[in-house]
Scaffold this active site. Structure first.
Site, PDB file in Angstrom:
ATOM      1  N   ARG A 118       0.905  -1.300  -0.016  1.00 48.27           N
ATOM      2  CA  ARG A 118      -0.091  -0.008  -0.047  1.00 48.27           C
ATOM      3  C   ARG A 118       0.941   1.196   0.006  1.00 48.27           C
ATOM      4  NH1 ARG A 118      -4.028  -0.559   4.780  1.00 48.27           N
ATOM      5  NH2 ARG A 118      -4.704   1.371   3.938  1.00 48.27           N
ATOM      6  N   CYS A 161      -1.353   6.221   9.069  1.00 49.96           N
ATOM      7  CA  CYS A 161      -1.633   4.807   8.390  1.00 49.96           C
ATOM      8  C   CYS A 161      -2.784   5.105   7.330  1.00 49.96           C
ATOM      9  CB  CYS A 161      -1.888   4.032   9.501  1.00 49.96           C
ATOM     10  SG  CYS A 161      -3.139   4.440  10.574  1.00 49.96           S
TER      11      CYS A 161
END
Length: 283
Positions: free
Chosen positions: A180, A239
């Protein structure tokens, strides 16, 4: 013997003390929507005796349009007071795997002024593997007064994050996985661009607590340095939605770094906008 974080407790300790006066235990489990799991239902089916459920999506500013945004001190006070949790209690938080969503609750309690806050090492999964006591009985308590002492300096806003990225003045540690972070894997939330903030370093939260147990301090320091973060300097953690960023925050605090802040909007905010710089690749 290797030195461990001062912010964790063992299952042995909690087994002996969960019923002590002034000890409050909180199940702060949370799952990504794509997992199709209901944390509250799982809590109702089996939890450590004396535990209250901490719902990240309810104890939040639901008006923000972003997932589980930091709640107002007043909202936090109402929920904790109703649970019978006081600010000066010894508060132990846990989740299933150990270090996924529990550190977010640990960070929130500290942001609201609680000092004696700890994470259960090994989480509920470790507790279950050891055959320790569980119950499905509701936790009964008398309401109390949780009086917040809010520290907004621990939270980074979007505007502050834009300034940090633009000036590259503060280290950025991203807890998402390498795929990611690099942009090689799509984001689990629709409409998100892939990649990372310029200047960020990937510190995947699982590398800090393999198997659900937080690394000892020497190893924590080594992993963080190997990821490209200087653990003594100021760091902003981020995050996907502000949950696992707190795992890095916990790790850095364990190493004595109190100059750590958390970008609450995280990639759910940054990746959804079209006016934010995004880079791809390993960083």
């Amino acid at each position: 013997m290797s030195e461990k974080s001062r912010f964790i407790v063992s299952a042995d300790w909690l087994d002996e003390h969960w019923s002590d006066p002034g000890v409050s235990t909180v199940d702060a489990s949370w799952h990504l929507p794509a997992m199709g799991r209901d944390a509250r239902a799982e809590y109702a089916a089996a939890h450590i005796p004396g535990t209250h459920f901490f719902d990240h999506d309810v104890i939040a500013d639901t008006r923000s349009g972003l997932p589980h945004t930091v709640p107002s001190p007043g909202l936090f006070e109402r929920h904790m007071s109703a649970m019978g949790i006081a600010r000066d209690d010894t508060i132990v938080v846990y989740d299933g795997p150990g270090y996924f969503s529990a550190p977010r609750a640990w960070w929130l309690f500290r942001t609201m002024g609680a000092q004696n806050v700890f994470v259960l090492d090994g989480g509920l999964d470790g507790w279950k593997k050891e055959g320790r006591l569980l119950t499905d009985k509701p936790t009964m308590c008398a309401p109390t007064a949780f009086v917040p002492k809010f520290d907004g300096s621990k939270i980074v806003s979007f505007e502050q994050m834009m300034q940090t990225v633009g000036m590259q003045s503060i280290q950025i540690a991203d807890a998402r996985g390498p795929g990611r972070f690099s942009g090689d894997e799509p984001e689990p939330r629709a409409g998100m661009r892939s990649g990372h903030m310029p200047g960020a370093k990937c510190v995947h939260y699982t590398t800090l607590a393999p198997g659900g147990y937080l690394l000892d301090l020497d190893r924590l320091r080594q992993v963080i340095i190997e990821a490209g973060i200087e653990p003594e300097r100021p760091v902003t953690t981020t995050c996907g939605s502000g949950v696992t960023a707190a795992v890095i925050t916990l790790a850095l605090a364990s190493l004595g770094n109190e100059q750590t802040k958390l970008y609450d909007g995280s990639w759910a905010e940054w990746g959804a906008r079209d006016d934010t710089p995004v880079e791809q690749g390993p960083g």
